[in-house]
Every structure is written in C-alpha cells, then in structure tokens.
Design a protein around this motif. Structure first.
Motif, PDB file in Angstrom:
ATOM      1  N   SER A 150       0.521  -0.913  -0.018  1.00 49.77           N
ATOM      2  CA  SER A 150       0.150   0.050   0.250  1.00 49.77           C
ATOM      3  C   SER A 150       0.905   1.302   0.363  1.00 49.77           C
ATOM      4  N   ALA A 151       1.819   1.238   0.279  1.00 49.67           N
ATOM      5  CA  ALA A 151       3.492   2.300   0.238  1.00 49.67           C
ATOM      6  C   ALA A 151       3.277   2.555  -1.143  1.00 49.67           C
ATOM      7  N   GLU A 152       3.519   1.239  -1.809  1.00 49.90           N
ATOM      8  CA  GLU A 152       3.869   1.054  -2.940  1.00 49.90           C
ATOM      9  C   GLU A 152       2.881   1.556  -4.075  1.00 49.90           C
ATOM     10  N   SER A 153       1.372   1.440  -3.777  1.00 40.85           N
ATOM     11  CA  SER A 153       0.405   1.755  -4.347  1.00 40.85           C
ATOM     12  C   SER A 153      -0.441   2.376  -3.219  1.00 40.85           C
ATOM     13  N   PRO A 154      -0.525   3.116  -3.537  1.00 40.39           N
ATOM     14  CA  PRO A 154      -1.252   4.320  -2.492  1.00 40.39           C
ATOM     15  C   PRO A 154      -2.392   4.134  -3.027  1.00 40.39           C
ATOM     16  N   GLN A 155      -3.193   4.832  -4.106  1.00 39.92           N
ATOM     17  CA  GLN A 155      -3.720   4.700  -4.921  1.00 39.92           C
ATOM     18  C   GLN A 155      -4.620   3.812  -5.254  1.00 39.92           C
ATOM     19  N   ASP A 156      -4.322   2.677  -4.903  1.00 41.66           N
ATOM     20  CA  ASP A 156      -4.862   1.398  -5.148  1.00 41.66           C
ATOM     21  C   ASP A 156      -5.727   0.911  -4.297  1.00 41.66           C
ATOM     22  N   PRO A 157      -7.127   0.651  -4.502  1.00 42.05           N
ATOM     23  CA  PRO A 157      -8.601  -0.116  -3.242  1.00 42.05           C
ATOM     24  C   PRO A 157      -7.039  -1.418  -2.839  1.00 42.05           C
ATOM     25  N   THR A 158      -6.930  -2.471  -3.314  1.00 43.57           N
ATOM     26  CA  THR A 158      -6.644  -3.509  -3.627  1.00 43.57           C
ATOM     27  C   THR A 158      -5.643  -3.999  -2.449  1.00 43.57           C
ATOM     28  N   SER A 159      -4.368  -2.950  -2.664  1.00 41.27           N
ATOM     29  CA  SER A 159      -3.475  -1.951  -1.783  1.00 41.27           C
ATOM     30  C   SER A 159      -3.266  -2.230  -0.451  1.00 41.27           C
ATOM     31  N   HIS A 160      -4.556  -1.912  -0.162  1.00 42.70           N
ATOM     32  CA  HIS A 160      -4.876  -1.712   1.068  1.00 42.70           C
ATOM     33  C   HIS A 160      -6.149  -2.269   1.799  1.00 42.70           C
ATOM     34  N   ALA A 161      -6.647  -3.170   0.734  1.00 43.10           N
ATOM     35  CA  ALA A 161      -7.088  -4.070   1.271  1.00 43.10           C
ATOM     36  C   ALA A 161      -6.635  -5.616   2.023  1.00 43.10           C
ATOM     37  N   LEU A 162      -5.039  -5.080   1.787  1.00 42.35           N
ATOM     38  CA  LEU A 162      -3.849  -6.581   1.909  1.00 42.35           C
ATOM     39  C   LEU A 162      -4.231  -6.365   4.137  1.00 42.35           C
ATOM     40  N   THR A 163      -4.701  -7.255   4.467  1.00 42.58           N
ATOM     41  CA  THR A 163      -4.149  -7.542   6.189  1.00 42.58           C
ATOM     42  C   THR A 163      -2.680  -7.588   6.654  1.00 42.58           C
ATOM     43  N   MET A 164      -2.635  -8.595   5.749  1.00 45.36           N
ATOM     44  CA  MET A 164      -0.933  -8.232   6.490  1.00 45.36           C
ATOM     45  C   MET A 164      -0.031  -8.870   4.884  1.00 45.36           C
ATOM     46  N   GLN A 165       0.940  -8.906   4.903  1.00 41.40           N
ATOM     47  CA  GLN A 165       2.295  -9.067   4.046  1.00 41.40           C
ATOM     48  C   GLN A 165       3.423  -9.881   4.082  1.00 41.40           C
ATOM     49  N   PHE A 166       3.723 -10.681   3.524  1.00 38.68           N
ATOM     50  CA  PHE A 166       4.981 -11.792   3.962  1.00 38.68           C
ATOM     51  C   PHE A 166       5.300 -11.514   3.093  1.00 38.68           C
ATOM     52  N   GLY A 167       7.179 -11.537   3.324  1.00 43.30           N
ATOM     53  CA  GLY A 167       8.126 -12.137   2.208  1.00 43.30           C
ATOM     54  C   GLY A 167       8.353 -13.097   2.253  1.00 43.30           C
ATOM     55  N   ALA A 168       8.707 -13.501   1.109  1.00 42.58           N
ATOM     56  CA  ALA A 168       8.552 -14.800   0.820  1.00 42.58           C
ATOM     57  C   ALA A 168       9.984 -14.656   0.053  1.00 42.58           C
ATOM     58  N   ASP A 217      13.339  -5.739  15.868  1.00 43.55           N
ATOM     59  CA  ASP A 217      11.449  -5.170  16.267  1.00 43.55           C
ATOM     60  C   ASP A 217      10.835  -4.722  15.717  1.00 43.55           C
ATOM     61  N   THR A 218      11.313  -3.674  14.738  1.00 42.08           N
ATOM     62  CA  THR A 218      10.526  -1.990  14.620  1.00 42.08           C
ATOM     63  C   THR A 218       9.337  -2.343  13.528  1.00 42.08           C
ATOM     64  N   ASP A 219       8.477  -2.367  13.119  1.00 41.47           N
ATOM     65  CA  ASP A 219       7.461  -2.646  12.933  1.00 41.47           C
ATOM     66  C   ASP A 219       7.361  -1.177  11.852  1.00 41.47           C
ATOM     67  N   TYR A 220       6.302  -1.167  11.097  1.00 40.81           N
ATOM     68  CA  TYR A 220       4.809  -0.579  10.500  1.00 40.81           C
ATOM     69  C   TYR A 220       4.577   0.667  11.205  1.00 40.81           C
ATOM     70  N   SER A 221       4.005   0.419  12.158  1.00 45.81           N
ATOM     71  CA  SER A 221       3.070   1.380  13.108  1.00 45.81           C
ATOM     72  C   SER A 221       4.406   2.852  13.559  1.00 45.81           C
ATOM     73  N   LEU A 222       5.533   1.704  13.579  1.00 44.23           N
ATOM     74  CA  LEU A 222       6.084   2.975  14.354  1.00 44.23           C
ATOM     75  C   LEU A 222       7.397   3.054  13.750  1.00 44.23           C
ATOM     76  N   THR A 223       7.188   3.367  12.634  1.00 44.92           N
ATOM     77  CA  THR A 223       7.875   4.344  11.246  1.00 44.92           C
ATOM     78  C   THR A 223       7.464   4.420  10.167  1.00 44.92           C
ATOM     79  N   ASN A 224       5.592   4.403  10.401  1.00 45.30           N
ATOM     80  CA  ASN A 224       5.101   5.372   8.994  1.00 45.30           C
ATOM     81  C   ASN A 224       5.113   5.623   8.109  1.00 45.30           C
ATOM     82  N   TYR A 225       5.459   3.872   7.373  1.00 42.50           N
ATOM     83  CA  TYR A 225       5.673   3.863   5.866  1.00 42.50           C
ATOM     84  C   TYR A 225       4.519   4.189   5.009  1.00 42.50           C
ATOM     85  N   LYS A 226       3.890   5.174   4.531  1.00 40.36           N
ATOM     86  CA  LYS A 226       2.311   4.948   3.625  1.00 40.36           C
ATOM     87  C   LYS A 226       2.608   5.502   2.271  1.00 40.36           C
TER      88      LYS A 226
END
Ligand SMILES: O=C(O)CCC(=O)C(=O)O
Length: 268
Positions: free
Chosen positions: A157-175, A192-201
C-alpha cells in the motif's frame, strides 16, 4: 500485534501437511519466521543456479548496489515508472521461463505455490491490482560477495497508495526460496521495528532504509539451500552481506493476506 517474536518455526515439506494455524500464527506475529525445508531438491537448486548465473536477462537492481535481478520487482517499477511496461510484460512470461530454466527439474516457484495451497484452505492466486493489472509473480535475486540489503520494510500500500486492493491486504509476508547460499553471510535479519513505528505510507521519501546501528540486535536466520522462508514484511528486515565463495540466489516474492476465507495473493 507482536513484532518482537524471536521464535522461528521449522517444518519439513516432505512431512505431513502443516497445521492450519501456521500462517495465522505468523500473521499474528506469534512467530518471527517460518522455514519450510526440503521444498526443492538440492540437485534442482544446483542446476537452476547454474542456469540463472548464465542467463543473459540479468540486470542491475535500481536501488541496491551490486544486486543483480532477473525480472524487476513492483518496487523497482513504481520507483522508475519507465520500467512498468517491462515489469508487467516480463511477469507474464516469468513462470514459464523459470520452468524452462529449471528443466528437467520442476520449477521451485510452482512448488512454492503448491505448498501454499496445502496450508491455506482458500488457496492462493497471483495478484492483480485494479489500477495496474497483473503484477509479476516473483523476481530472482543474485548476490555477489559483499552484497546485502539494508534494513527496510515492504508494504504494497506504500508502493501503490491509490490502489484499493493494496489497502485491502491485512498482512504481507516476504517469501524467499533459497537456490544458492554463499559460504558465509547472507543471513536474513529480522528487527523489532514495524510499520506503525516507521509510518511508511508512500514512496515520497524514496527507498526507506534504516541504519543497523539505530536498530536493536536482530533475530538472525541463516537460510539453507532448498528451503523457503516466510516472515512478515512490515517488520524491518535486512540481508547481511554475502562473504566467501558462492553466489546467493533467491526466488523472491510476497504473499498478501486479505482475509482467512479468501485466497492468498502472490506478487513481487
Ligand atoms: O533474501 C532474503 O533472505 C530476504 C530478502 C528481502 O529483504 C526481502 O524479501 O524483502
């Protein structure tokens, strides 16, 4: 959500079907990473890594110096929009091209999708974004000695902030599927740092990387050839520089979770 778990769960792809709660446990942050061993035979990895290292399609990664890739990632294509048409077109061909390179063995990416289908009731499908179309399913990364990736997060959702499907993801895993590993280095590091702490939008600040000095000690995972490792990609993560002989070769993609009764989405 707990982003400080240090627990790494190891399962063997040759054993019985994994417990249905494994991906939800990763999703809830109860485990830091899931290692699926023996997903691909070592003979198939050695063969494929040789074929990939001879491939004429290898190009430089846009942001990570020294990293070589076969097939751009979505991040590269949104950072350099002139790459987007080629990213989308290559993505249509890459599963078939990988089967061809892997032959006479099966494609490790097909094995990965097969495995995901056995541990997620609703199955998995390749990602298409309404605003961009069908995304590429994976990218191949080739790391020479001295090459690693600085601490960062991956959030669609930070890479495609205008897209509704990117925002519909509740979780993203790296594989990542590990096709070759160097003698030393090339460890996966989970901080230990995550999304909420870096505010990457969004990407307005360019690629967001963090210096290791400002982060605590990571959970260190030393990948082995033949395995796939999954981890939450909103958790800051990095790859330590490869050392010694041997390339580090991975088939890399993301898995998006929309809801537990909907298919997983896969892209790179
Ligand atoms: O290759 C790995 O171990 C992790 C690669 C990575 O940083 C990522 O998938 O975002």
């Amino acid at each position: 959500m707990n982003n400080t778990s240090k627990q790494v769960v190891v399962i063997d792809a040759r054993n019985a079907r994994p417990a249905a709660n494994l991906l939800p446990r990763l999703w809830r942050g109860e485990i830091a990473a899931l290692r699926i061993q023996n997903l691909v035979s070592s003979e198939a990895c050695i063969h494929l890594s040789q074929r990939l290292s001879e491939s004429t399609n290898v190009v430089d990664h846009a942001d990570v110096q020294g990293l070589r890739v076969v097939g751009f990632s979505h991040f590269q294509a949104v950072r350099k929009p002139e790459l987007m048409p080629q990213y989308l077109e290559d993505g249509q061909r890459s599963p078939g091209a990988l089967r061809e390179l892997a032959s006479p063995y099966g494609s490790p990416f097909d094995s990965a999708l097969g495995f995901l289908n056995t541990c997620w009731q609703a199955g998995c499908q390749l990602m298409a974004l309404p605003s961009e179309g069908a995304l590429a399913p994976f990218t191949v990364r080739i790391y020479n000695t001295g090459v690693g990736i600085d601490p960062h997060q991956d959030i669609l959702s930070a890479e495609s902030p205008q897209d509704p499907t990117s925002h519909a993801l509740t979780m993203q895993f790296g594989a990542n599927l590990y096709i070759a590993m160097p003698h030393n280095g090339g460890d996966l590091e989970l901080f230990d740092t995550d999304y909420s702490l870096t505010n990457y939008k969004d990407l307005s600040e360019g690629p967001r990387t963090f210096s290791r000095e400002k982060l605590g000690a990571p959970v260190l995972v030393r990948p082995a050839m033949s395995e796939m490792i999954l981890f939450p990609s909103h958790r800051v993560h990095a790859v330590s520089p490869s050392q010694g002989k041997g390339l580090r070769v991975t088939i890399s993609f993301f898995i998006g979770v929309v809801a537990d009764d909907l298919p997983l989405r896969v892209w790179a």
